[in-house]
Write a protein that holds these residues in place. Structure first.
Motif, PDB file in Angstrom:
ATOM      1  N   ARG A 117       0.838  -1.199   0.000  1.00 26.10           N
ATOM      2  CA  ARG A 117       0.000   0.000   0.000  1.00 26.10           C
ATOM      3  C   ARG A 117       0.878   1.256   0.000  1.00 26.10           C
ATOM      4  O   ARG A 117       0.667   2.173  -0.794  1.00 26.10           O
ATOM      5  CB  ARG A 117      -0.927   0.003   1.220  1.00 26.10           C
ATOM      6  CG  ARG A 117      -1.572   1.367   1.404  1.00 26.10           C
ATOM      7  CD  ARG A 117      -2.761   1.418   2.329  1.00 26.10           C
ATOM      8  NE  ARG A 117      -2.687   0.659   3.535  1.00 26.10           N
ATOM      9  CZ  ARG A 117      -3.749   0.455   4.336  1.00 26.10           C
ATOM     10  NH1 ARG A 117      -4.923   0.956   3.996  1.00 26.10           N
ATOM     11  NH2 ARG A 117      -3.635  -0.244   5.434  1.00 26.10           N
ATOM     12  N   TRP A 118       1.846   1.285   0.897  1.00 25.12           N
ATOM     13  CA  TRP A 118       2.751   2.437   1.008  1.00 25.12           C
ATOM     14  C   TRP A 118       3.524   2.633  -0.289  1.00 25.12           C
ATOM     15  O   TRP A 118       3.678   3.747  -0.780  1.00 25.12           O
ATOM     16  CB  TRP A 118       3.688   2.192   2.172  1.00 25.12           C
ATOM     17  CG  TRP A 118       4.749   3.213   2.397  1.00 25.12           C
ATOM     18  CD1 TRP A 118       6.083   3.039   2.228  1.00 25.12           C
ATOM     19  CD2 TRP A 118       4.584   4.547   2.861  1.00 25.12           C
ATOM     20  NE1 TRP A 118       6.766   4.178   2.546  1.00 25.12           N
ATOM     21  CE2 TRP A 118       5.856   5.126   2.944  1.00 25.12           C
ATOM     22  CE3 TRP A 118       3.483   5.316   3.210  1.00 25.12           C
ATOM     23  CZ2 TRP A 118       6.066   6.439   3.354  1.00 25.12           C
ATOM     24  CZ3 TRP A 118       3.693   6.627   3.625  1.00 25.12           C
ATOM     25  CH2 TRP A 118       4.960   7.171   3.697  1.00 25.12           C
ATOM     26  N   HIS A 119       3.969   1.527  -0.864  1.00 25.94           N
ATOM     27  CA  HIS A 119       4.750   1.576  -2.101  1.00 25.94           C
ATOM     28  C   HIS A 119       3.918   2.113  -3.271  1.00 25.94           C
ATOM     29  O   HIS A 119       4.353   2.990  -4.012  1.00 25.94           O
ATOM     30  CB  HIS A 119       5.272   0.175  -2.430  1.00 25.94           C
ATOM     31  CG  HIS A 119       5.983   0.080  -3.742  1.00 25.94           C
ATOM     32  ND1 HIS A 119       5.322  -0.138  -4.925  1.00 25.94           N
ATOM     33  CD2 HIS A 119       7.293   0.181  -4.061  1.00 25.94           C
ATOM     34  CE1 HIS A 119       6.196  -0.163  -5.921  1.00 25.94           C
ATOM     35  NE2 HIS A 119       7.389   0.024  -5.431  1.00 25.94           N
ATOM     36  N   ASP A 120       2.684   1.599  -3.424  1.00 25.23           N
ATOM     37  CA  ASP A 120       1.859   1.963  -4.579  1.00 25.23           C
ATOM     38  C   ASP A 120       1.299   3.374  -4.490  1.00 25.23           C
ATOM     39  O   ASP A 120       1.246   4.094  -5.498  1.00 25.23           O
ATOM     40  CB  ASP A 120       0.702   0.973  -4.731  1.00 25.23           C
ATOM     41  CG  ASP A 120       1.163  -0.386  -5.222  1.00 25.23           C
ATOM     42  OD1 ASP A 120       2.395  -0.580  -5.352  1.00 25.23           O
ATOM     43  OD2 ASP A 120       0.320  -1.258  -5.464  1.00 25.23           O
ATOM     44  N   ILE A 121       0.873   3.791  -3.304  1.00 28.16           N
ATOM     45  CA  ILE A 121       0.261   5.104  -3.154  1.00 28.16           C
ATOM     46  C   ILE A 121       1.304   6.216  -3.217  1.00 28.16           C
ATOM     47  O   ILE A 121       1.122   7.223  -3.892  1.00 28.16           O
ATOM     48  CB  ILE A 121      -0.533   5.196  -1.838  1.00 28.16           C
ATOM     49  CG1 ILE A 121      -1.765   4.302  -1.922  1.00 28.16           C
ATOM     50  CG2 ILE A 121      -0.963   6.642  -1.552  1.00 28.16           C
ATOM     51  CD1 ILE A 121      -2.573   4.240  -0.647  1.00 28.16           C
ATOM     52  N   ASN A 122       2.411   6.029  -2.520  1.00 28.32           N
ATOM     53  CA  ASN A 122       3.412   7.088  -2.405  1.00 28.32           C
ATOM     54  C   ASN A 122       4.539   6.980  -3.423  1.00 28.32           C
ATOM     55  O   ASN A 122       5.403   7.848  -3.482  1.00 28.32           O
ATOM     56  CB  ASN A 122       4.019   7.093  -0.996  1.00 28.32           C
ATOM     57  CG  ASN A 122       2.969   7.279   0.071  1.00 28.32           C
ATOM     58  OD1 ASN A 122       1.900   7.807  -0.198  1.00 28.32           O
ATOM     59  ND2 ASN A 122       3.250   6.839   1.274  1.00 28.32           N
TER      60      ASN A 122
END
Length: 380
Positions: A117-122
């Protein structure tokens, strides 16, 4: 003079007391390893993970720790300007895991989902801290789940080869659509695991396939509805993994999503009125959708309501199929963790009925799993 000395001592005690209440923000030097194996020494806040990360063996601390990671990685990101976002991308999230001695397969899956999630969003550069100090078995579990190659993180430790008779894990998959083909591929991989030997489990796998497809379809239909926001931004995906144990003669399947959760979705359920009567008969009130106090019981009653209903299951949450599958098994359990609640179900049997052994149990916790996790454990 004495009065002045006493006054100073009193102030010092007050200052020490207030400092002891503050969180430990001490820094320590660690090795940060990122994509392509780049290594840097940085000073980060001292954070300690629980020794056991597992929803069965240590659910309260595991949920709390994952909640801290979730809050840290998402903290104030929506309020950052472009420069701050760029710094955040470069900085990533630094969470040390060297003091973890055991991590469950389901806990590994949820951890990987948080990182994705952190990788894809940010669009951040994911990093890991002091990997050479991680417990070997923890490192191997995350490696088997696919944690490292999932984010293109380096995995260059020379570890001892695992015995084929140990627990074997199927590398996780993720998606955003109902994909029976992906489920079928995972079932085929499970069948070919050495840990299962030559067991004849064809009938069990047929029923398991149906339950897994229903679980994934449930995510696609209900986890991320339009017009209802989640506390943290989501990427609209489901994650799934499986494992087999020769020693325990068991198969384990886990599906996870970061959606609105079962308790929060209940008011829109076509069986809501029946569920409402069911839970009111138990505790005398109907919990509000935003109340987490009775999440465990809310899940349990939702499953009971779904099983007792004969209406069109495809308009519901798929809970009856999930429960009925475990009833077809000789032994094992179905565990559903959604938001702050956990409900566990074991097969109904004449022995349980005669001995009045409960076949369902519910708990609620102080911290959320950040969505819904469904886990089947089948003893063969």
């Amino acid at each position: 003079m004495r009065k002045k000395t006493k006054s100073i001592q009193k102030k010092q005690k007050i200052r020490q007391k207030s400092q002891s209440k503050k969180p430990n923000n001490a820094l320590r030097l660690v090795k940060i390893v990122s994509k392509n194996g780049n290594k840097n020494i940085k000073a980060i806040k001292k954070r300690d993970a629980p020794e056991i990360l597992c929803f069965i063996k240590n659910a309260p601390e595991t949920l709390k720790f994952y909640s801290e990671i979730r809050n840290s990685l998402s903290k104030n990101f929506s309020h950052m300007n472009s420069i701050q976002k760029e710094r955040s991308r470069k900085r990533g999230g630094y969470w040390p895991f060297e003091n973890v001695s055991y991590i469950g397969t389901s806990a590994s899956l949820v951890l990987a989902a948080e990182y994705q999630r952190w990788h894809d969003i940010n669009k951040s550069k994911m990093s890991i801290v002091n990997p050479e100090k991680w417990n070997v078995e923890v490192y191997q579990k995350l490696e088997e789940v696919g944690f490292f190659d999932f984010f293109d993180l380096p995995n260059d430790r020379n570890l001892p080869k695992k015995n084929s008779e140990d627990v074997q894990i199927i590398k996780m998959r993720s998606g955003s659509t109902a994909d029976p083909g992906a489920i079928g591929e995972m079932i085929d991989e499970l069948k070919n695991l050495e840990a299962l030997g030559h067991e004849d489990l064809e009938e069990e796998f047929i029923h398991l396939y149906g339950a897994m497809v229903e679980g994934v379809m449930n995510v696609v239909r209900h986890a991320y509805p339009e017009g209802i926001s989640t506390k943290f931004p989501h990427i609209g995906k489901w994650w799934i993994t499986g494992s087999a144990s020769k020693k325990n003669r068991s198969i384990n399947i886990t599906i996870y999503d970061q959606g609105i959760s079962i308790p929060r979705s209940l008011p829109t359920w076509n069986k809501y009125e029946s569920w409402k009567k069911n839970i009111e008969s138990e505790i005398g009130i109907c919990p509000l959708a935003d109340s987490v106090k009775f999440d465990g019981l809310a899940i349990l009653k939702a499953v009971e309501t779904a099983v007792s209903s004969t209406s069109d299951t495809h308009r519901g949450l798929g809970l009856s199929q999930m429960r009925n599958f475990i009833n077809c098994c000789k032994s094992g359990f179905l565990r559903i963790i959604s938001r702050n609640g956990m409900a566990t179900f074991i097969p109904n049997s004449p022995t349980h009925f005669i001995r009045k052994i409960p076949t369902a149990a519910a708990k609620s916790y102080s911290h959320s799993i950040g969505g819904t996790l469904i886990e089947w454990n089948i003893i063969f």
